[in-house]
Design a protein around this motif. Structure first.
Motif, mmCIF file in Angstrom:
data_model
loop_
_atom_site.group_PDB
_atom_site.id
_atom_site.type_symbol
_atom_site.label_atom_id
_atom_site.label_comp_id
_atom_site.label_asym_id
_atom_site.label_seq_id
_atom_site.Cartn_x
_atom_site.Cartn_y
_atom_site.Cartn_z
ATOM 1 N N SER A 1 1.135 -1.561 -0.010
ATOM 2 C CA SER A 1 -0.111 0.127 0.108
ATOM 3 C C SER A 1 0.845 1.332 -0.341
ATOM 4 O O SER A 1 0.466 2.397 -0.776
ATOM 5 C CB SER A 1 -0.597 -0.167 1.397
ATOM 6 O OG SER A 1 -2.127 -1.236 0.986
ATOM 7 N N SER A 2 1.829 1.295 0.534
ATOM 8 C CA SER A 2 2.853 2.798 0.822
ATOM 9 C C SER A 2 3.207 2.852 -0.655
ATOM 10 O O SER A 2 3.611 3.957 -1.158
ATOM 11 C CB SER A 2 3.893 2.403 2.408
ATOM 12 O OG SER A 2 4.528 2.692 1.640
ATOM 13 N N ILE A 3 4.323 1.584 -1.794
ATOM 14 C CA ILE A 3 4.205 1.919 -3.276
ATOM 15 C C ILE A 3 2.790 2.561 -3.747
ATOM 16 O O ILE A 3 3.439 3.696 -4.897
ATOM 17 C CB ILE A 3 4.615 0.675 -3.060
ATOM 18 C CG1 ILE A 3 6.441 -0.293 -2.648
ATOM 19 C CG2 ILE A 3 5.015 0.261 -4.631
ATOM 20 C CD1 ILE A 3 6.435 -1.916 -2.368
ATOM 21 N N LEU A 4 2.061 1.739 -3.762
ATOM 22 C CA LEU A 4 1.079 2.102 -4.720
ATOM 23 C C LEU A 4 0.796 3.679 -4.150
ATOM 24 O O LEU A 4 0.200 4.858 -4.525
ATOM 25 C CB LEU A 4 -0.024 1.862 -4.694
ATOM 26 C CG LEU A 4 -0.179 -0.389 -4.952
ATOM 27 C CD1 LEU A 4 -1.427 -0.878 -4.586
ATOM 28 C CD2 LEU A 4 0.423 -0.256 -5.965
ATOM 29 N N ILE B 1 7.936 10.496 -2.334
ATOM 30 C CA ILE B 1 8.955 9.926 -1.953
ATOM 31 C C ILE B 1 8.668 9.678 -0.449
ATOM 32 O O ILE B 1 9.810 8.634 0.289
ATOM 33 C CB ILE B 1 10.367 10.737 -2.646
ATOM 34 C CG1 ILE B 1 10.677 10.345 -3.550
ATOM 35 C CG2 ILE B 1 11.703 9.573 -1.684
ATOM 36 C CD1 ILE B 1 11.492 12.065 -4.483
ATOM 37 N N PHE B 2 8.946 10.553 1.167
ATOM 38 C CA PHE B 2 8.745 10.082 1.716
ATOM 39 C C PHE B 2 7.310 8.444 2.002
ATOM 40 O O PHE B 2 8.281 7.937 2.585
ATOM 41 C CB PHE B 2 8.686 11.410 2.377
ATOM 42 C CG PHE B 2 7.617 10.765 3.974
ATOM 43 C CD1 PHE B 2 9.123 10.772 5.142
ATOM 44 C CD2 PHE B 2 6.663 11.416 4.552
ATOM 45 C CE1 PHE B 2 9.151 10.319 6.318
ATOM 46 C CE2 PHE B 2 6.477 11.149 6.207
ATOM 47 C CZ PHE B 2 7.058 10.586 6.849
ATOM 48 N N TRP C 1 8.702 4.586 3.264
ATOM 49 C CA TRP C 1 8.005 3.590 4.947
ATOM 50 C C TRP C 1 8.530 1.540 4.008
ATOM 51 O O TRP C 1 8.233 1.399 4.999
ATOM 52 C CB TRP C 1 6.391 3.848 4.925
ATOM 53 C CG TRP C 1 6.762 5.281 5.633
ATOM 54 C CD1 TRP C 1 7.654 6.437 5.986
ATOM 55 C CD2 TRP C 1 5.204 5.782 5.488
ATOM 56 N NE1 TRP C 1 6.882 7.698 5.917
ATOM 57 C CE2 TRP C 1 5.015 7.065 5.868
ATOM 58 C CE3 TRP C 1 4.041 5.535 5.199
ATOM 59 C CZ2 TRP C 1 4.729 8.167 6.270
ATOM 60 C CZ3 TRP C 1 3.194 6.615 5.692
ATOM 61 C CH2 TRP C 1 2.976 7.899 5.840
ATOM 62 N N ALA C 2 7.900 1.620 3.017
ATOM 63 C CA ALA C 2 7.554 0.524 1.934
ATOM 64 C C ALA C 2 8.969 -0.722 3.085
ATOM 65 O O ALA C 2 8.621 -1.500 3.057
ATOM 66 C CB ALA C 2 7.831 0.252 0.779
ATOM 67 N N PRO C 3 10.348 -0.088 2.650
ATOM 68 C CA PRO C 3 11.212 -0.728 3.139
ATOM 69 C C PRO C 3 10.897 -1.419 4.677
ATOM 70 O O PRO C 3 11.035 -2.481 5.299
ATOM 71 C CB PRO C 3 12.049 -0.090 2.932
ATOM 72 C CG PRO C 3 11.692 0.656 2.296
ATOM 73 C CD PRO C 3 10.969 0.556 1.889
ATOM 74 N N THR C 4 10.522 -0.613 5.431
ATOM 75 C CA THR C 4 11.020 -0.582 7.039
ATOM 76 C C THR C 4 8.816 -1.677 7.119
ATOM 77 O O THR C 4 9.577 -3.076 7.953
ATOM 78 C CB THR C 4 10.057 0.360 7.393
ATOM 79 O OG1 THR C 4 11.505 0.869 7.074
ATOM 80 C CG2 THR C 4 10.182 0.629 9.159
ATOM 81 N N PHE C 5 8.575 -1.625 6.249
ATOM 82 C CA PHE C 5 7.459 -2.506 6.842
ATOM 83 C C PHE C 5 7.678 -3.688 6.085
ATOM 84 O O PHE C 5 7.837 -5.238 6.831
ATOM 85 C CB PHE C 5 6.077 -2.293 5.918
ATOM 86 C CG PHE C 5 5.053 -0.900 5.915
ATOM 87 C CD1 PHE C 5 5.189 -0.540 7.532
ATOM 88 C CD2 PHE C 5 4.851 0.034 5.526
ATOM 89 C CE1 PHE C 5 4.113 -0.032 8.102
ATOM 90 C CE2 PHE C 5 3.990 1.131 5.878
ATOM 91 C CZ PHE C 5 3.892 1.373 7.514
#
Length: 72
Positions: free
Chosen positions: A16-19, A46-47, A51-55
């Motif tokens: 979801s963060s990527i989308l 970008i911000f 988050w995606a890698p952390t998730f």
């Protein structure tokens, strides 16, 4: 809540963060905006994408914990 469920939720949050990042970048960084508004939209996109890698890392850790529970 089981570790497997948490892992699945975090994976969905990463996707979801990527989308959301793409959507924010596309809508807030449009061509009809001023330079400042466009720059802010691009940075915010970008911000959110960062988050995606952390998730995904957290999802992996919870998945590993779930595998350990399954083997016990």
């Amino acid at each position: 809540m089981s570790n497997r469920s948490i892992s699945n939720i975090l994976t969905i949050a990463g996707l979801s963060s990527i989308l959301a990042s793409i959507a924010i970048w596309a809508t807030q960084g449009g061509t009809d905006k001023t330079h400042e508004e466009k720059s802010h939209g691009e940075r915010f996109g970008i911000f959110v994408g960062l988050w995606a890698p952390t998730f995904f890392i957290l999802a992996n850790k919870y998945n590993e914990a779930a595998l350990v529970e399954d083997n016990e």
